[in-house]
Design an enzyme around this catalytic site. Structure first.
Site, mmCIF file in Angstrom:
data_model
loop_
_atom_site.group_PDB
_atom_site.id
_atom_site.type_symbol
_atom_site.label_atom_id
_atom_site.label_comp_id
_atom_site.label_asym_id
_atom_site.label_seq_id
_atom_site.Cartn_x
_atom_site.Cartn_y
_atom_site.Cartn_z
ATOM 1 N N THR A 174 -10.154 8.036 5.384
ATOM 2 C CA THR A 174 -9.343 6.815 5.514
ATOM 3 C C THR A 174 -7.989 6.976 4.809
ATOM 4 O O THR A 174 -6.992 6.395 5.249
ATOM 5 C CB THR A 174 -10.086 5.590 4.950
ATOM 6 O OG1 THR A 174 -10.421 5.826 3.587
ATOM 7 C CG2 THR A 174 -11.348 5.300 5.737
ATOM 8 N N ILE A 204 -7.486 -4.631 5.824
ATOM 9 C CA ILE A 204 -6.536 -4.838 6.923
ATOM 10 C C ILE A 204 -6.401 -3.560 7.753
ATOM 11 O O ILE A 204 -5.420 -3.362 8.459
ATOM 12 C CB ILE A 204 -5.169 -5.320 6.396
ATOM 13 C CG1 ILE A 204 -4.557 -4.305 5.423
ATOM 14 C CG2 ILE A 204 -5.315 -6.663 5.708
ATOM 15 C CD1 ILE A 204 -3.125 -4.668 4.992
ATOM 16 N N GLU A 254 1.511 2.738 1.592
ATOM 17 C CA GLU A 254 2.923 2.640 1.955
ATOM 18 C C GLU A 254 3.681 3.940 1.729
ATOM 19 O O GLU A 254 4.835 4.078 2.117
ATOM 20 C CB GLU A 254 3.568 1.497 1.167
ATOM 21 C CG GLU A 254 2.976 0.161 1.569
ATOM 22 C CD GLU A 254 3.244 -0.940 0.570
ATOM 23 O OE1 GLU A 254 3.829 -1.949 0.965
ATOM 24 O OE2 GLU A 254 2.850 -0.813 -0.595
ATOM 25 N N GLY A 296 -1.763 -5.859 9.027
ATOM 26 C CA GLY A 296 -0.993 -6.796 8.223
ATOM 27 C C GLY A 296 0.426 -6.292 8.046
ATOM 28 O O GLY A 296 1.373 -6.877 8.538
#
Ligand code: FES
Ligand code: FES
Lengths: 738, 166
Positions: A628, A467, A699, A244
């Protein structure tokens, strides 16, 4: 029997959907096949803008083999005008397409050709004849049109558009060391590997769409506001999303076109954007001009910061990025001024791309901070440590957990930091650079539902998305740990508006917000199970739910055990949970932090830049899955490498057309561009963030990566480049003599 | 429409195709094998990589009609009754993907790559002879883009399987 589940949160569990992804069984939007065959739509783009369609001839296309419909502004069903009903924000506003003969930007659809096969549709698309009369007064370049700049009504992810603390002019005038520079960052495209795709189908007034989307609830409103229908009559399904990075936060052109064509034909219609479409029928990050002024006193203490930004805003699509937002929380200073301006332009949608604000804001700000440290003659790590703020420099609010010092010190240690060192190896100039990373930590509303079946299987449902972030896996871990059940007995179902509403994936708020909702659902389910158990068996009265276990079809607690089927006549037992941001998100300044260290090699003759090493140390609170989470940071760092050295969406400013609309021309890092990344996560638990103690991570990895590279290039070559990406031609002429 | 016979994942297929159909669209649209992905349709991303007669190719760049009589292996043909292939399992273990969209292409590419290494085929970074090392894998996998940035983990997964075979 499955192993004991306690302490599962944080463990490096393999992705639970991994086997589906490595066998090709995960169904992304374009992979979905219903009972009825889909018609295929192909977009005909306008080569000119903004303007009016003055001639249109679809006869030949309509007569071509296999063609079922040529959709144009002449035959589109009723829509609410684009941009209206935007009270709930730009994702939820009307996204109307081809409503009138007006062409908004280059690449804007003039027609959608719908045929039985892709080959038929694509060929017929070449037979649509049209003429566009350009208005001649279109705006493309925000910097050249600065006189039209306006203050946006709001910024993405930041509270105030402009801020002023202290007396900047006085502080600037009194500074012993100052640096002032103008930076330009290029336009960028998220370039997710999966191009936008939608299959739409109507049943009367009910619309069902299978699509790639990050936030289902907003998209649902977007469709409802476009077609003037009730959001409840829109169902969106999006179980797997091929990346995404912001580009699928909202709905884009193919989605509306597919829904329009499905309405007219009465059949399911699939529209895949092809890669070239994505560059104009999907969103992008605007190019920005950022002007920075920073000043320090004799002791290397920062006294003045000015950061202003100018960008394009796509007409009728209110979105403004906030590059100066991270600056506001970075360093102690006497005075600070930040400002954001936009120019409305006739270009494709400008929208959020991974780490909106920080990705390009820390890129420039951390580069100029490096310059200031250099001017002050202070080591860049020491300079940052010296200027660590006690409280938020802008709002004055106390920080929630802030481990910036540790990030800086541990990063320096791991990297072997010895100042901005440089050396020469043959024709290679080697340099070291570093930068700090900061990214606001957010929490949003979310709900979740849980159902325990008598056979001991737990299903968790919410309209959250995965995503690539690991949502399926971390929610499995959270549910399993909270319920005392083995993770392989837990199924997490996501990406369906039939499930409880969440904030979706965006702004790095997904894991904390939806994880908290799942945790809450688990608490409610446990309470219900125990009260039922107490009714069924008095031995269970007044017990502590912490020790509850679910093993196979039995509920157990210490020595007690009871079949689940005895709790409600063999029926499944369900519960709901919710999450919302607490007071600590209002009263405290919350961020994730990091520090990144880079080693680059620059060819002394050609200026070719090679990244050799990149170390990142991060504080993202509690880590929910070590594996992850690391991947999230790693992916962010790779994005940072791209922003620093490669990614550049180039517009021909005479016509407003993106020129490099494919992956051969829009360069993202490939395997060989990425060295071994050294990633370290500092353990933490930020109780102010959410009950899980986690902070945003998706991010954070971008922040600081690019400026560390730019600062290393300076160390290697002595050249400060004030545009991004930095290319060899920016260095070639300025390289030191041999 | 042109008649076409080919073997896909060990199964014989006989079909008629529009001569404009790419091998990728044949798989995805005509045969329902949607594991192979379309990222660019231009040979620029590698998401559509499949193995044809033992060699990896970008199936989006190849017309279906040119594959009469060929043996094609796609991601759907990698696992066996015993479970995931060693590479598939290594990809899961090493978290060599995030969104998973590039993954079928990465795994097909890596599967063929292992054979190339075994045959000792050099790449642009090969010095004296092919060595199992980061740089060799990195170079050979650079035609498969991963926007999620799983590159380091992809190398780990491939190296682990390559070393086990060596
Ligand atoms: S889809 Fe074939 S290379 Fe990109
Ligand atoms: S895993 Fe998402 S593109 Fe590779």
């Amino acid at each position: 029997m499955s192993e004991h589940p306690k302490g599962l949160i944080g463990q490096p569990l393999d992705r639970v959907e991994g086997p589906l992804k490595v066998t090709g069984q995960a169904t992304y939007a374009a992979d979905w096949r219903g009972d009825e065959p889909h018609l295929i739509g192909f977009i005909v783009e306008s080569p000119a803008a903004k303007g009016t369609i003055t001639a249109l001839d679809t006869k030949e296309a309509e007569a071509a083999p296999g063609v079922e419909l040529v959709l144009t502004h002449l035959n589109t069903p009723k829509q609410i005008p684009f941009g209206e009903r935007n009270d709930d924000g730009n994702f939820a506003q009307s996204h109307a397409m081809m409503r009138t003969d007006h062409v908004r930007y280059v690449g804007y659809p003039v027609a959608l050709v719908v045929a039985r096969t892709l080959e038929e549709a694509r060929h017929a698309a070449s037979l649509v004849r049209f003429e566009i009369k350009a208005d001649g007064d279109a705006i493309f370049d925000p910097v050249a049109n600065e006189k039209l700049a306006e203050k946006p009504d709001a910024l993405d992810g930041a509270e105030e558009v402009d801020t002023d603390t202290g007396d900047f002019d006085a502080a600037w005038a009194g500074a012993s060391h100052t640096v002032e520079a103008e930076f330009h960052t290029s336009g960028q495209h998220a370039a997710a590997m999966e191009p936008h795709a939608t299959v739409a189908e109507w049943d009367g007034d009910r619309l069902t769409v299978h699509m790639a989307i990050q936030i289902l609830s907003d998209a649902r409103k977007g469709f409802a506001n476009t077609f003037d229908i009730d959001p409840e009559s829109v169902r969106i399904v999006s179980p797997y999303i091929g990346g995404g990075f912001g580009s699928k936060l909202g709905i884009h052109n193919e989605a509306i076109l597919a829904a329009l064509a499905a309405k007219v034909t009465g059949q399911p219609v699939r529209v895949n954007q092809h890669r070239r479409n994505v560059f104009s029928n999907g969103p992008h990050r605007s190019r920005h001009r950022q002007r920075l002024k920073v000043g320090a006193d004799d002791h290397g203490n920062i006294v003045a910061i000015h950061h202003d930004s100018l960008a394009a805003m796509s007409r009728d699509y209110p979105f403004a990025e906030a590059p100066a937002s991270p600056t506001r929380g970075s360093y102690a200073t006497k005075a600070m001024h930040t400002q954001h301006r936009v120019v409305e332009a006739d270009i494709p949608k400008v929208d959020a791309m991974r780490a909106p604000g920080e990705a390009i804001g820390t890129l420039t700000f951390e580069a100029i901070i490096d310059e200031l440290a250099h001017e002050c003659g202070v080591d860049p790590v020491e300079f940052r440590l010296r200027n660590e703020p006690e409280k938020d420099p802008n709002s004055g609010k106390p920080f929630s957990d802030r481990k910036m010092r540790r990030c800086l010190l541990e990063g320096a240690e791991r990297f072997g930091w010895n100042g901005p060192a440089s050396r020469r190896e043959g024709d290679w100039l080697i340099g070291h650079g570093m930068a700090a990373a900061i990214r606001p930590n957010m929490m949003m509303k979310a709900e979740a539902a849980m159902e325990l079946a008598p056979d001991g299987r737990l299903v968790v449902r919410l309209d959250m998305t995965d995503i690539g972030t690991g949502t399926y896996t971390i929610l499995t871990q959270i549910a399993a740990e909270a319920m005392g059940i083995a993770p392989d007995k837990v199924t997490v179902e996501l990406g369906d508006t039939d499930f409880p509403e969440t904030c979706g994936s965006g702004g790095s708020f997904g894991a904390g917000s939806t994880g908290t909702a799942v945790l809450d659902a688990a608490e409610n389910l446990k309470a219900d199970l125990l009260s039922r158990a107490a009714k069924a068996d008095r031995d269970w009265k007044g017990v502590n739910s912490k020790a509850l276990r679910i093993t196979d079809d039995m509920l157990s607690l210490d020595e007690r055990s009871l079949p689940i089927s005895a709790l409600d006549d063999g029926k499944a037992i369900s519960a709901k949970g919710s999450a919302s941001p607490g007071k600590a998100h209002e009263n405290m300044a919350q961020y994730s932090y990091g520090a990144q260290f880079a080693e680059v090699a620059v060819d002394a003759v050609t200026g070719e830049i090679r990244l050799r090493r990149l170390t990142g140390v991060f504080d993202a609170g509690r880590i929910l899955n070590e594996k992850t989470a690391r991947s999230q940071l790693m992916g962010g760092m790779v994005f940072g490498i791209g922003a620093a050295l490669m990614e550049e969406s180039l517009m021909d400013d005479r016509y407003g057309a993106f020129m490099n609309r494919d992956l051969a021309e829009y360069h993202i890092p490939v395997n060989r561009d990425v060295p071994r990344l050294d990633i370290h996560m500092i353990e933490g638990f930020d109780a102010n963030s959410n009950p899980l103690g986690s902070k945003g991570i998706g991010e954070l990895g971008i922040c600081g990566a690019g400026p560390a590279i730019a600062n290393a290039i300076f160390a290697a070559t002595g050249v400060r480049v004030r545009k991004f990406p930095i290319h060899m031609e920016d260095l070639m002429e300025k390289l030191p003599p041999r | 429409m042109y008649p076409l016979q080919l073997t896909i994942n060990g199964k014989a297929h006989e079909t008629n195709v529009d001569p404009r159909v790419s091998l990728l669209d044949l798989l995805r649209e005509n045969l329902g094998l949607t594991g192979s992905k379309k990222g660019c349709d231009h040979g620029q991303c590698g998401a559509c990589t499949v193995i044809v007669n033992g060699r990896r190719i970008n199936s989006c760049l190849s017309l279906a009609v040119s594959h009469d009589g060929d043996e094609v292996t796609t991601i759907e043909g990698m696992a066996s009754d015993d479970g995931l292939s060693p590479l598939q399992a290594a990809f899961v273990r090493h978290d060599a993907f995030q969104c998973g969209y590039c993954t079928p292409g990465q795994i097909c590419s890596a599967t063929a790559l292992l054979e190339e290494l075994e045959r000792g085929e050099p790449s642009v970074v090969t010095k004296e002879r092919v060595e199992l090392a980061d740089e060799e894998i990195r170079e050979r996998m650079s035609g498969n883009l991963c926007r999620c940035g799983a590159y380091n983990n992809i190398i780990d997964a491939i190296l682990e399987v390559a070393e086990a075979r060596a």
